[in-house]
Design an enzyme around this catalytic site. Structure first.
Site, PDB file in Angstrom:
ATOM      1  N   HIS A  50      52.409  58.287  68.323  1.00 57.17           N
ATOM      2  CA  HIS A  50      52.319  59.548  67.644  1.00 57.17           C
ATOM      3  C   HIS A  50      52.926  59.485  66.114  1.00 57.17           C
ATOM      4  O   HIS A  50      53.114  58.391  65.766  1.00 57.17           O
ATOM      5  CB  HIS A  50      53.525  60.365  68.535  1.00 57.17           C
ATOM      6  N   HIS A  70      55.515  60.527  64.495  1.00 62.33           N
ATOM      7  CA  HIS A  70      57.191  60.372  64.011  1.00 62.33           C
ATOM      8  C   HIS A  70      57.126  59.205  63.144  1.00 62.33           C
ATOM      9  O   HIS A  70      56.847  58.130  63.448  1.00 62.33           O
ATOM     10  CB  HIS A  70      57.939  60.502  65.211  1.00 62.33           C
ATOM     11  N   ASP A 130      59.445  57.024  62.591  1.00 62.61           N
ATOM     12  CA  ASP A 130      59.951  55.770  63.449  1.00 62.61           C
ATOM     13  C   ASP A 130      58.839  55.101  64.203  1.00 62.61           C
ATOM     14  O   ASP A 130      59.298  53.819  64.697  1.00 62.61           O
ATOM     15  CB  ASP A 130      61.396  56.025  64.217  1.00 62.61           C
ATOM     16  N   HIS A 131      57.726  55.543  64.181  1.00 64.29           N
ATOM     17  CA  HIS A 131      56.654  54.849  64.962  1.00 64.29           C
ATOM     18  C   HIS A 131      55.458  54.574  64.193  1.00 64.29           C
ATOM     19  O   HIS A 131      54.558  53.897  64.454  1.00 64.29           O
ATOM     20  CB  HIS A 131      56.276  55.560  66.192  1.00 64.29           C
ATOM     21  N   HIS A 162      55.527  65.105  74.305  1.00 63.04           N
ATOM     22  CA  HIS A 162      56.702  64.841  73.375  1.00 63.04           C
ATOM     23  C   HIS A 162      56.902  66.218  72.289  1.00 63.04           C
ATOM     24  O   HIS A 162      57.386  65.898  71.291  1.00 63.04           O
ATOM     25  CB  HIS A 162      56.533  63.607  72.522  1.00 63.04           C
TER      26      HIS A 162
END
Length: 245
Positions: free
Chosen positions: A61, A63, A65-66, A141
């Site tokens: 996804h 975001h 942090d990914h 999510h």
């Protein structure tokens, strides 16, 4: 024949010293796969392989942090000393190319296609990467997010990405030899899992490896809580750890 999962990072929601955000390197006899590209994971990846030797990248996804380390990866592939033979196949949520382009140039006209061969994910998406099959499942999510089953035809790794409890997650984990599952928080949520949620989803899996632990959940506490529900082996993903599938 077993293949390996190397933890590049598992921190949430931002990297810490020696602890990048979410990212995992899957290595088999014929394939190298980068799952999620959180901040710090590109440097960690280079401790094991070069970026140009990666057969495919899969992103759960959008975001930061990914996904954030795809930005320096573009610079590495296009403007540095690396000489990729061709764009690296990149599997990611809808809009991933435009999102990267906007970060790099404030427009969608950045040369993303020169670095990555972009394929947008959807529920039920299948791909092949160097002898590994990637089967994608949509999870919950709050916006487009996916989990994946990676198999060499014999052994199965299931990876949750970020998700709340849902039937799709349980199906994703069903029968997996190793289930790499987020356990972000100590309290129930619709968009993240507790250790107990992860353990319930893993009830037909083999080993459960908890990852993406949030700042208010310690590793020992997470293992204890998940082990109260899951009868199999429970471990925590730490940077540099290697798990055989």
């Amino acid at each position: 024949m077993p293949f390996d999962v190397i933890v590049l990072g598992s921190a949430s929601p931002y990297p810490r010293p020696g602890a990048p955000c979410s990212g995992y390197l899957v290595r088999s006899a014929g394939a190298t796969l980068w799952l999620d590209a959180g901040p710090g994971t590109l440097a960690a990846l280079q401790e094991h392989t070069t970026l140009t030797d990666v057969d495919a990248i899969w992103i759960s996804h959008l975001h930061a942090d990914h996904v954030a380390d795809l930005l320096p990866a573009v610079y590495a592939l296009l403007f540095a000393d690396l000489r990729p033979a061709r764009p690296i196949p990149l599997y990611g949520p809808p809009g991933i190319a435009a999102r990267l382009g906007a970060f790099l140039t404030n427009t969608a006209a950045a040369p993303i296609g020169e670095a990555f061969e972009v394929h947008e994910l959807h529920d039920g998406h299948f791909a092949e990467a160097g002898g590994l099959t990637l089967a994608t499942t949509a999870v919950e999510h709050g916006f487009p997010a996916f989990g994946v089953r990676v198999t060499d035809g014999d052994r199965v790794l299931a990876y949750s990405g970020d998700t709340g409890p849902c039937a799709a997650l349980t199906e994703l984990a069903n029968g997996a030899d190793l289930f790499l599952c987020e356990a972000d928080g100590p309290e129930p949520s619709t968009v993240h899992l507790t250790p107990e949620d992860a353990a319930r989803a893993a009830h037909t899996s083999g080993r459960l490896v908890l990852t993406h632990l949030g700042p208010f959940l310690g590793a020992a506490d997470a293992v204890e809580r998940a082990s109260a529900v899951h009868t199999g082996q429970v471990e925590v993903a730490t940077p540099g750890a290697v798990f055989a599938v």
